[in-house]
Scaffold this motif. Sequence first.
Motif, PDB file in Angstrom:
ATOM      1  N   ALA A  95      -5.140   0.195  -2.826  1.00  0.00           N
ATOM      2  CA  ALA A  95      -4.896  -0.074  -1.405  1.00  0.00           C
ATOM      3  C   ALA A  95      -5.692  -1.307  -0.970  1.00  0.00           C
ATOM      4  CB  ALA A  95      -5.287   1.124  -0.558  1.00  0.00           C
ATOM      5  N   TYR A 124       0.304   8.778  -7.509  1.00  0.00           N
ATOM      6  CA  TYR A 124      -0.093   8.518  -6.129  1.00  0.00           C
ATOM      7  C   TYR A 124      -1.562   8.084  -6.077  1.00  0.00           C
ATOM      8  CZ  TYR A 124      -0.659   9.298  -1.093  1.00  0.00           C
ATOM      9  OH  TYR A 124      -0.917   9.141   0.251  1.00  0.00           O
ATOM     10  N   ASP A 125      -2.412   8.825  -6.784  1.00  0.00           N
ATOM     11  CA  ASP A 125      -3.839   8.514  -6.778  1.00  0.00           C
ATOM     12  C   ASP A 125      -4.119   7.142  -7.390  1.00  0.00           C
ATOM     13  OD1 ASP A 125      -4.294  10.960  -5.573  1.00  0.00           O
ATOM     14  OD2 ASP A 125      -4.990  11.945  -7.402  1.00  0.00           O
ATOM     15  N   THR A 151      -3.087   4.591  -4.860  1.00  0.00           N
ATOM     16  CA  THR A 151      -4.010   4.588  -3.721  1.00  0.00           C
ATOM     17  C   THR A 151      -5.271   3.775  -4.019  1.00  0.00           C
ATOM     18  OG1 THR A 151      -3.214   6.743  -2.988  1.00  0.00           O
ATOM     19  CG2 THR A 151      -5.361   6.088  -2.185  1.00  0.00           C
ATOM     20  N   ASP A 210       0.825  -1.210   0.000  1.00  0.00           N
ATOM     21  CA  ASP A 210       0.000   0.000   0.000  1.00  0.00           C
ATOM     22  C   ASP A 210       0.864   1.268   0.000  1.00  0.00           C
ATOM     23  OD1 ASP A 210      -2.279  -1.541   0.030  1.00  0.00           O
ATOM     24  OD2 ASP A 210      -2.675  -1.258   2.163  1.00  0.00           O
ATOM     25  N   VAL A 211       0.316   2.301  -0.638  1.00  0.00           N
ATOM     26  CA  VAL A 211       1.014   3.580  -0.735  1.00  0.00           C
ATOM     27  C   VAL A 211       1.215   4.172   0.658  1.00  0.00           C
ATOM     28  CG1 VAL A 211      -1.078   4.978  -1.050  1.00  0.00           C
ATOM     29  CG2 VAL A 211       1.057   5.750  -2.034  1.00  0.00           C
ATOM     30  N   ARG A 243       0.270  12.810  -0.029  1.00  0.00           N
ATOM     31  CA  ARG A 243      -0.126  13.011  -1.423  1.00  0.00           C
ATOM     32  C   ARG A 243       0.587  14.262  -1.957  1.00  0.00           C
ATOM     33  NH1 ARG A 243      -5.958  14.865  -3.630  1.00  0.00           N
ATOM     34  NH2 ARG A 243      -5.805  13.976  -5.718  1.00  0.00           N
TER      35      ARG A 243
END
Length: 118
Positions: free
Chosen positions: A97, A90-91, A94, A73-74, A78
Amino acid sequence: MAHRRLRAKGSGAIGSRVTIASKSPSESQGCPCRIWIRRFADAQENVKKLTSRPANDELLRLYALFKQGSKGDVEGKRPGRLDMVNRAKYDAWTKLAGTSSADAKQGYVDLVARLTQG
């Protein structure tokens, strides 16, 4: 070949041992984890050989699946609004996740296979 030591039952000798030879799972049928490690590594090489640049959404999906499969998981903050590229990465990451490493790696291998076919 792996060896296990077991207590002999009914031998009459307390503490006597018998050695039984057995194959480990990787010797008998091939370790599935090694197969997936190889497929994931092959997909990483194949993605470098693409003749045309994938669409941005496919690139983000590749990035996210790779990161989820290799790192989990990230983490971290952000990126800000002015850092649009890293924010999009990043998005995308995410959104995955909670996805297991194995599922992410499988998704990466499948997506690379699809991109290399057409």
